[in-house]
Design a protein around this motif. Sequence first.
Motif, PDB file in Angstrom:
ATOM      1  N   LEU A  86       0.828  -1.213   0.000  1.00 48.51           N
ATOM      2  CA  LEU A  86       0.000   0.000   0.000  1.00 48.51           C
ATOM      3  C   LEU A  86       0.860   1.260   0.000  1.00 48.51           C
ATOM      4  O   LEU A  86       0.550   2.236  -0.684  1.00 48.51           O
ATOM      5  CB  LEU A  86      -0.927  -0.004   1.217  1.00 48.51           C
ATOM      6  CG  LEU A  86      -2.052  -1.038   1.203  1.00 48.51           C
ATOM      7  CD1 LEU A  86      -2.845  -1.000   2.498  1.00 48.51           C
ATOM      8  CD2 LEU A  86      -2.983  -0.820   0.016  1.00 48.51           C
TER       9      LEU A  86
ATOM     10  N   CYS B 277       0.108   3.559  -3.305  1.00 51.79           N
ATOM     11  CA  CYS B 277      -0.724   4.760  -3.137  1.00 51.79           C
ATOM     12  C   CYS B 277      -0.119   6.032  -3.744  1.00 51.79           C
ATOM     13  O   CYS B 277      -0.844   6.804  -4.388  1.00 51.79           O
ATOM     14  CB  CYS B 277      -1.056   4.972  -1.667  1.00 51.79           C
ATOM     15  SG  CYS B 277      -2.242   3.752  -1.036  1.00 51.79           S
TER      16      CYS B 277
ATOM     17  N   PRO C  26      -5.769   1.250 -10.096  1.00 53.70           N
ATOM     18  CA  PRO C  26      -5.262   0.743  -8.817  1.00 53.70           C
ATOM     19  C   PRO C  26      -5.011  -0.764  -8.826  1.00 53.70           C
ATOM     20  O   PRO C  26      -4.047  -1.237  -8.209  1.00 53.70           O
ATOM     21  CB  PRO C  26      -6.371   1.113  -7.833  1.00 53.70           C
ATOM     22  CG  PRO C  26      -7.013   2.324  -8.434  1.00 53.70           C
ATOM     23  CD  PRO C  26      -6.984   2.075  -9.915  1.00 53.70           C
TER      24      PRO C  26
END
Length: 264
Positions: free
Chosen positions: A131, A135, A179
Amino acid sequence: MNLHRIAAVIDKEIHDALRNRYIVMLMILLPILFAAIPILSLIGIRQIPPSRASSGGLPPALARRLAGLPPQAQLEVFLASQFMLLFWVAPLAIPMTIAAYSVVGEKREKALEPLLATPVTTGELLVGKALAAACPGIALSWAAYLLTVAAAHGIRLSPPARETFWGPVAWAQIFGLGPLITLLATLTGLMVSSRVNDPRLAEQIGMVVILPLMGLILAQSFGFLWLSGSLLGLIALFLLGVDALLIALAVTVFERETILTRWR
């Protein structure tokens, strides 16, 4: 999984990444580059007088699909659709770089041993690292996309071209598939990083994820396919399955108990 421990890993990884000048440079330059390419190209198309615009350079299958539009609008829609695929690639460079340095870099700096001695489980460690790597790339890609959308409205592209940039299909590509693809690339980079000693090698091997995306770009360029909503839905389901598989595989490949002794 303990969310507090995952958050602690994310916080540590982001601080480590911001100390890397190369990564900071990528964070600044890549959004500008990926926004400038479509904006400048579309401005160039808009400078062509409608009387001189021609869609003769489009693949026959694509020209037939866009036959109801004026020639200039056909060119704009074609370019806009290609640039939407570019935004699939845009988020990958930064996460792949962070992921490649994540494990190998910590091992070289003697920072991995203390981290593995904490109560953080392997799953929490890898989720946090994934993550933290993914991100920033996703956020910067969204920023570049929104800049492009604003420019598309500012230079008054044809309505079909603007809809290609700003509509349900575009949102599915940017906020859904983007994503998922970034997570896939990040997990691949983490797995490779946990098995090699050179972060550059890990980055190069991990970037193989880009090859299928380049295949999609070429297939759409030649008119072999068109990314409709139903096709994007199938791709999203496939990516969800692959990402789930990669998370499980990454935990297995990491081999927390032996990774340090193997690298000594």
